[in-house]
Design an enzyme around this catalytic site. Sequence first.
Site, PDB file in Angstrom:
ATOM      1  N   ASP A   9       0.892  -1.162   0.000  1.00 51.44           N
ATOM      2  CA  ASP A   9       0.000   0.000   0.000  1.00 51.44           C
ATOM      3  C   ASP A   9       0.929   1.210   0.000  1.00 51.44           C
ATOM      4  O   ASP A   9       1.567   1.505   1.009  1.00 51.44           O
ATOM      5  CB  ASP A   9      -0.880  -0.044   1.263  1.00 51.44           C
ATOM      6  CG  ASP A   9      -1.685   1.242   1.461  1.00 51.44           C
ATOM      7  OD1 ASP A   9      -1.643   2.131   0.590  1.00 51.44           O
ATOM      8  OD2 ASP A   9      -2.352   1.346   2.524  1.00 51.44           O
ATOM      9  N   LYS A  71       2.846  11.135  -3.588  1.00 48.47           N
ATOM     10  CA  LYS A  71       1.818  10.431  -4.355  1.00 48.47           C
ATOM     11  C   LYS A  71       0.932  11.406  -5.141  1.00 48.47           C
ATOM     12  O   LYS A  71       0.425  11.089  -6.199  1.00 48.47           O
ATOM     13  CB  LYS A  71       0.982   9.594  -3.389  1.00 48.47           C
ATOM     14  CG  LYS A  71      -0.029   8.686  -4.052  1.00 48.47           C
ATOM     15  CD  LYS A  71      -0.640   7.770  -3.021  1.00 48.47           C
ATOM     16  CE  LYS A  71      -1.732   6.901  -3.575  1.00 48.47           C
ATOM     17  NZ  LYS A  71      -2.225   5.957  -2.565  1.00 48.47           N
ATOM     18  N   GLU A 148      -7.271   0.584  -4.502  1.00 46.13           N
ATOM     19  CA  GLU A 148      -7.307   0.492  -3.028  1.00 46.13           C
ATOM     20  C   GLU A 148      -8.646  -0.048  -2.505  1.00 46.13           C
ATOM     21  O   GLU A 148      -8.641  -0.921  -1.634  1.00 46.13           O
ATOM     22  CB  GLU A 148      -6.969   1.852  -2.413  1.00 46.13           C
ATOM     23  CG  GLU A 148      -5.485   2.169  -2.558  1.00 46.13           C
ATOM     24  CD  GLU A 148      -5.168   3.652  -2.489  1.00 46.13           C
ATOM     25  OE1 GLU A 148      -6.050   4.447  -2.137  1.00 46.13           O
ATOM     26  OE2 GLU A 148      -4.014   4.012  -2.794  1.00 46.13           O
ATOM     27  N   ASP A 170     -12.743   5.730   2.608  1.00 37.84           N
ATOM     28  CA  ASP A 170     -11.311   5.752   2.928  1.00 37.84           C
ATOM     29  C   ASP A 170     -10.877   7.171   3.294  1.00 37.84           C
ATOM     30  O   ASP A 170     -10.784   8.042   2.431  1.00 37.84           O
ATOM     31  CB  ASP A 170     -10.550   5.233   1.697  1.00 37.84           C
ATOM     32  CG  ASP A 170      -9.041   5.141   1.923  1.00 37.84           C
ATOM     33  OD1 ASP A 170      -8.549   5.692   2.920  1.00 37.84           O
ATOM     34  OD2 ASP A 170      -8.367   4.512   1.083  1.00 37.84           O
TER      35      ASP A 170
END
Length: 507
Positions: A9, A71, A148, A170
């Site tokens: 992850d 990211k 994800e 999330d």
Amino acid sequence: MTSTIVGIDLGTTNSEVAIVRAGRVEVIPVAPGARILPSVVGLADDGSLLVGETARNQYALHPERSVRSIKRRMGEYTSVQMAGKDYSPQEISAMILRRLREIAEAHIGETVSKAVITVPAYFSDAQRQATREAGEIAGLEVVRIINEPTAAALAYENCHSGARKALVYDLGGGTFDVSVVNLESDVVEVLASHGNNHLGGDDFDQKVVGFALDHLQKVHQVDARQDPLAMARLQRAAEAAKITLSDQPYATLSEEYLLEKDGVPIHLSVEISRAQYEELIEPYVAETLDALHVALSGAGLAVANINEILLVGGATRTPLVQRRLEEELGMQPRAEVDPDLCVAMGAAIQAAVIAGAQAPTVLVDVTPYTFGTSALEYFMGEMYPYCYVPLIRKNTPIPVSRSEAFCTIFDGQSKVDINVYQGEDPDALNNIEIGRFTIEGLRDAPAGNPLITTFSLDVNGILQVTSREKETGLQHSITIDNAINVKEPSLQAREYLTASGHGDRLS
Ligand code: AMP
């Protein structure tokens, strides 16, 4: 021998690496006692590379030679500077991936050359390609990139089976997204996704920092904003306070010698209650609920079509988030699998399946019942002394400890009865009473004297309930040995109903 494929992850704030070994999913420790690697890289004074916690620590003081949240830049033709040198986003991400690869190799004692890496559902082709390249730079063949929410659903898959639709909510440190997924015989399909990649737990921290800054201004007439070291300390303290408020009704931000004013040291000590904190973050939570409806309509579904909500990301431990989701969707969100680790676990499960293994199950110990106490509150339009206040909800991983604040009702009230129940009914008397005690000798105070009640449930089903007068520390507790197996009818329910003329409800 087939080599292990790791699941990674690669998060905006934090990253994790997991494997499946002997049919079990393991998230590999990145340091003793820690399985989360902050996604921060930096160069130390001597030019050596820092990845993770050390880089995160130096960030506040040396942002010019540290990089975080890379990211967000993945897939852009751009470069970031670190200590005056240019790096592509792929190169920075590769530093994190390489560290995770080394950690995995040290843990399993063999070379790791393949990985499954997760990305947000909304990532474009360019962003996915950049993630693949980062893997290659780090010496990893990326055998698959998975979404994800798909990974999260895989981690939950074996806890439940059958076709169903889930909302994966999330909320991480710096990003939020919600996806509607369709789960059907081992295939997870993302139907729609929506979010804000600049919203997360870090924003909650900022609200607490703001609260502390206001306090410093009001009480000490200082502005700490100009002092980077003080601000770095405040950030840390704010995050710690926020995390405390997930389980406790109050948290204190306490920093000695935080800064100086006219040569006089200033110590920060300020308490924040969960209620104050919730008021500060409420607009953010409301925003996530709006996004949730956008995702639902994107999938052409209504709330009634959703079978479950899966919580992912550390910030979903916030009670307000769970409560608002439950109110909005009418079901208790699932949080059995650690929300920080669940995406990495799902990636490892996918990796194991690619390597030819049977899909393993994530095992978690959870409480099968809800435990709580009662309080005087409005219930069906009138004040009722047995309103149920759950402290530990069903399906919470154990061991667990949760506290809530309660207040005395009368001026000069010297004692309070604490009743302990197992059950779900909003009327405590319909639940099973498993214990009770009285805390006596409270200070002489006006109504509203706070008491903090804590429920701690261990893996053996032993429940300890403690009540403590906040101002004096006076406390009393009981231990219920077999809280998970008690099945007795409630004696107290019988007494109350008979005395209040509702004996007919006893049949
Ligand atoms: P993630 O990016 O999923 O690792 O989530 C990190 C975010 O979760 C950070 O903002 C953390 O401060 C936050 N977080 C971690 N634990 C808790 C907790 N117990 N309560 C509230 N927020 C938390």
